[in-house]
Design a protein around this motif. Structure first.
Motif, PDB file in Angstrom:
ATOM      1  N   ARG A 118       0.841  -1.340  -0.103  1.00  0.00           N
ATOM      2  CA  ARG A 118      -0.045   0.141   0.009  1.00  0.00           C
ATOM      3  C   ARG A 118       1.103   1.614  -0.126  1.00  0.00           C
ATOM      4  O   ARG A 118       2.037   1.165   0.418  1.00  0.00           O
ATOM      5  N   SER A 119       0.334   2.351  -0.672  1.00  0.00           N
ATOM      6  CA  SER A 119       1.020   3.673  -0.577  1.00  0.00           C
ATOM      7  C   SER A 119       0.543   4.366   0.724  1.00  0.00           C
ATOM      8  O   SER A 119      -0.230   3.957   1.516  1.00  0.00           O
ATOM      9  N   TYR A 120       1.325   5.399   1.179  1.00  0.00           N
ATOM     10  CA  TYR A 120       1.036   5.960   2.521  1.00  0.00           C
ATOM     11  C   TYR A 120      -0.416   6.634   2.307  1.00  0.00           C
ATOM     12  O   TYR A 120      -1.227   6.756   3.312  1.00  0.00           O
ATOM     13  N   GLY A 122       6.112   3.713  -1.708  1.00  0.00           N
ATOM     14  CA  GLY A 122       6.093   5.239  -2.378  1.00  0.00           C
ATOM     15  C   GLY A 122       4.674   4.969  -3.310  1.00  0.00           C
ATOM     16  O   GLY A 122       4.569   3.882  -3.838  1.00  0.00           O
ATOM     17  N   ALA A 123       4.124   6.210  -3.488  1.00  0.00           N
ATOM     18  CA  ALA A 123       3.160   6.200  -4.411  1.00  0.00           C
ATOM     19  C   ALA A 123       3.459   5.816  -5.922  1.00  0.00           C
ATOM     20  O   ALA A 123       2.742   5.278  -6.619  1.00  0.00           O
ATOM     21  N   ASP A 124       4.814   5.978  -6.168  1.00  0.00           N
ATOM     22  CA  ASP A 124       5.133   5.631  -7.413  1.00  0.00           C
ATOM     23  C   ASP A 124       5.463   4.174  -7.639  1.00  0.00           C
ATOM     24  O   ASP A 124       6.451   3.716  -8.358  1.00  0.00           O
ATOM     25  N   THR A 138      10.466   3.004   0.066  1.00  0.00           N
ATOM     26  CA  THR A 138      10.898   4.007   0.772  1.00  0.00           C
ATOM     27  C   THR A 138      11.407   3.716   2.146  1.00  0.00           C
ATOM     28  O   THR A 138      11.846   2.345   2.225  1.00  0.00           O
TER      29      THR A 138
END
Length: 210
Positions: free
Chosen positions: A133-135, A171-173, A177
């Protein structure tokens, strides 16, 4: 070995150095007991009482000394060396996880943090093994879509590694991270969990065709 945990006495010495105290200053038959657990990606420090896990970290974590000091204060100095039956249970479940036999842990956890942090940590447990999952997605899952930075801070403050799977947040991309245990460990954990995702997809396919 590089962490100095090649024996119980070496662990005591390394842990005492981390705490800035001599091994003899730690309580005998203490409420909280520290030990180490070997895993395929390195030794881990664990602190348990008779009923709950308070800490499970890689020794390289920069904030480890601070976390241990806080537990020392929390227990009013009742921190020592040794194992409870729960420590052995943690080790057994970690072994099953790394062998591909346990996608989800079943351990009683003592969560030391704010109510918000605890909400984030519980949400981490809802991310299935093999998924990420992304933040932003994690923030949405707790109905706090604008709290991405606070979610990231809570994720970084997690002191029960692997069991509370903060490594599943990226990260969203899609890039990896920061991870307190090192990005190489985060990559290894994500790669290991792909097998869990593949097994789940296979099971769902069989159920759909039956």
């Amino acid at each position: 070995l590089s962490a100095g945990f090649e024996s119980p006495s070496a662990f005591r010495a390394a842990f005492a150095k981390l705490m800035g105290r001599a091994p003899g200053e730690f309580a005998e038959n203490a409420l909280l007991r520290a030990s180490w657990i070997d895993t395929p990606i390195g030794a881990m420090v664990t602190i348990c009482d008779a009923t709950q896990v308070h800490l499970l970290e890689f020794p390289e974590r920069k904030g480890l000394a601070r976390e241990v000091q806080q537990l020392f204060q929390y227990s009013k100095g009742q921190l020592g060396f040794g194992r409870f039956a729960l420590t052995d249970r943690v080790q057994a479940q970690l072994t099953e996880f790394f062998e591909g036999r346990r996608p989800k842990f079943d351990l009683p956890l003592a969560l030391h943090g704010t109510d918000f942090s605890k909400t984030v940590w519980r949400a981490l447990q809802d991310i299935p093994a093999g998924q990420t999952r992304s933040y932003a997605q994690l923030a949405q899952s707790i109905a706090r879509p604008t709290a991405m930075r606070a979610v990231a801070r809570a994720n970084g403050a997690n002191q029960i590694a692997i069991v509370l799977p903060c490594h599943r947040v990226i990260g969203a991309d899609g890039t990896l991270t920061g991870y307190a245990g090192g990005l190489w460990r985060k990559q290894k954990l994500i790669e290991l969990e792909r097998a869990y995702a593949a097994a789940s997809s296979s099971l769902n396919a069989r159920l759909a065709s039956s």
